[in-house]
Design an enzyme around this catalytic site. Structure first.
Site, PDB file in Angstrom:
ATOM      1  N   ARG A  33     -21.348  -3.557 -49.363  1.00  0.00           N
ATOM      2  CA  ARG A  33     -21.118  -3.167 -47.970  1.00  0.00           C
ATOM      3  C   ARG A  33     -21.080  -1.648 -47.800  1.00  0.00           C
ATOM      4  O   ARG A  33     -20.321  -1.124 -46.984  1.00  0.00           O
ATOM      5  CB  ARG A  33     -19.832  -3.801 -47.426  1.00  0.00           C
ATOM      6  CG  ARG A  33     -19.780  -5.316 -47.494  1.00  0.00           C
ATOM      7  CD  ARG A  33     -20.893  -5.981 -46.707  1.00  0.00           C
ATOM      8  NE  ARG A  33     -20.822  -7.411 -46.912  1.00  0.00           N
ATOM      9  CZ  ARG A  33     -21.482  -8.060 -47.874  1.00  0.00           C
ATOM     10  NH1 ARG A  33     -22.295  -7.392 -48.699  1.00  0.00           N
ATOM     11  NH2 ARG A  33     -21.368  -9.359 -48.018  1.00  0.00           N
ATOM     12  N   GLU A  47     -14.107  -3.156 -42.602  1.00  0.00           N
ATOM     13  CA  GLU A  47     -15.557  -3.018 -42.680  1.00  0.00           C
ATOM     14  C   GLU A  47     -16.141  -2.318 -41.450  1.00  0.00           C
ATOM     15  O   GLU A  47     -17.080  -1.526 -41.581  1.00  0.00           O
ATOM     16  CB  GLU A  47     -16.199  -4.405 -42.857  1.00  0.00           C
ATOM     17  CG  GLU A  47     -17.690  -4.352 -43.081  1.00  0.00           C
ATOM     18  CD  GLU A  47     -18.259  -5.699 -43.477  1.00  0.00           C
ATOM     19  OE1 GLU A  47     -19.460  -5.903 -43.247  1.00  0.00           O
ATOM     20  OE2 GLU A  47     -17.521  -6.550 -44.007  1.00  0.00           O
ATOM     21  N   SER A 105     -16.393 -10.435 -40.224  1.00  0.00           N
ATOM     22  CA  SER A 105     -15.400 -10.255 -41.287  1.00  0.00           C
ATOM     23  C   SER A 105     -14.855  -8.833 -41.191  1.00  0.00           C
ATOM     24  O   SER A 105     -15.595  -7.866 -41.406  1.00  0.00           O
ATOM     25  CB  SER A 105     -16.031 -10.502 -42.652  1.00  0.00           C
ATOM     26  OG  SER A 105     -16.460 -11.844 -42.765  1.00  0.00           O
TER      27      SER A 105
END
Length: 396
Positions: free
Chosen positions: A186, A390, A278
């Protein structure tokens, strides 16, 4: 999904959310983000050509105007104060097949404004291998390499060849090969330039990085079967075993079903999808750190998807590192599905999946951030692990 006919093309200059609200240009970031949170914006522009996009970035940088490039708005937590700068969206939706052969595979170029799942749908229908596990992820192609998006045992790093970008530091178009993107879980050099001056060439560039993605190049095999299934939940949904190969179209449908069950496919009527997906990345720990977790805490190998992948063995494993589950940590630290802070019901964890922070209607950015901080503090106190958000935070 077939490509839009001319009569179906989006109205120029107006983002999808704004079109749905009556065709008016957006006046707040809440209209441009899937969380539907965020205050007023200074100026909005949707570019219809690469030249227009570059010129807008160039003008903003020359005048010292803060810049925010948005795609689908699915990875943004915008402050209630808004963003006093230029909000720029790539309105180009072009996918081009550069070359295609049975031996050499297929090379594809997609502009930054293409909806990611539209590309995945076309890829699966065209037997472009590797895309199916990434079905249903909201957002645009331009954001895919920035976040190195991934799901169900796959990452976009496995599909990428290069990125065509505007380098805000040098003022020129550059081609970033896979190695220069420095992709990890990520993360990428583009994303790190938001907050890391060394990567940014001596300065911090956030909330949009040093490189503005113009187009993304992919190079994949031609195959109707998906890669070996690498995720147990997906294997179960398909009624098969880990390592099995099944038609990519079946993988896509199974992934979409799993994502819907978790509130991870956008639906205006479902507040569980009023989220940024998420919210926390799964923690990557050293083996020593992982040993301090409870015995029943999930532990997974850490794969390097940016290196060549063996079609049988999968991506190579990074020795000495362990991935655990952020969702498990959140749940076992006392934050169940639907959890909300006392007296603040407008922001809560999803009722379907504890990893998503959601807007139940009328939530402010302050509501969401208070919930975020409570979860981070609770997991740290219980397990000594600091969860990392994130989404990109804008206007804070």
């Amino acid at each position: 999904m077939r490509s839009p006919e001319p009569s179906e093309a989006p109205a120029p200059g107006v983002p999808a959310r704004a079109r749905a609200l009556g065709g008016q240009a957006p006046s707040s970031l809440a209209e441009l983000t899937t969380l539907r949170i965020g205050g007023p914006l200074g100026h909005y522009l949707e570019a219809s050509t690469e030249e227009e996009l570059i010129e807008a970035v160039r003008r903003a940088d020359a005048s010292g105007t803060p810049l925010l490039v948005v795609g689908g708005g699915s990875n943004i937590v915008a402050s209630d104060a808004g963003f006093d700068g230029l909000v720029l969206r790539d309105g180009r939706e072009e996918v081009r097949v550069v070359s295609e052969s049975a031996c050499g595979g297929v090379e594809i170029t997609a502009t930054g404004g293409v909806a990611w799942d539209d590309l995945v749908s076309r890829a699966v229908a065209s037997d472009w291998a590797g895309f199916a596990p990434l079905s249903g992820i909201p957002g645009s192609v331009g954001a895919a390499p920035v976040q190195n998006i991934g799901a169900y045992g796959a990452e976009v790093a496995e599909l990428l060849a290069s990125v065509r970008a505007w380098d805000r530091l040098t003022g020129r178009i550059v081609h970033l090969p896979l190695a220069d993107l420095r992709l990890s879980y990520r993360d990428s050099a583009i994303k790190r330039s938001l907050t890391d001056a060394a990567t940014g060439g001596g300065r911090i560039w956030g909330p949009t990085g040093r490189w503005v993605v113009l187009a993304v190049g992919f190079h994949v095999r031609l195959a109707s079967l998906a890669a070996p299934i690498a995720y147990s939940q997906l294997a179960s949904a398909l009624g098969t075993e880990l390592g099995a190969r099944v038609p990519a179209v079946d993988v896509r449908q199974a992934v979409l079903g799993l994502r819907r069950s978790k509130g991870m496919v956008l639906d205006d009527t479902d507040h569980d999808t009023w989220s940024a997906g998420s919210f926390f990345t799964n923690p990557i720990l050293t083996a020593e750190q992982a040993a301090g977790l409870p015995d029943d805490a999930p532990r997974f190998p850490v794969a390097d998807h940016s290196r060549p992948t063996d079609t049988v063995l999968g991506a190579p494993v990074i020795e000495g590192m362990v991935k655990t589950s952020a969702a498990w940590l959140i749940d076992h630290a006392g934050f169940p599905k639907g959890f909300a802070l006392p007296g603040a019901p407008r922001a809560s964890l999803s009722t379907k999946h504890v990893l998503a922070l959601t807007n139940r209607g009328g939530a402010s950015a302050a509501d969401l951030v208070a919930l975020r901080d409570a979860v981070v503090d609770g997991v740290r106190e219980r397990y000594g692990v600091t969860l990392v958000p994130e989404p990109v935070h804008v206007g804070w």
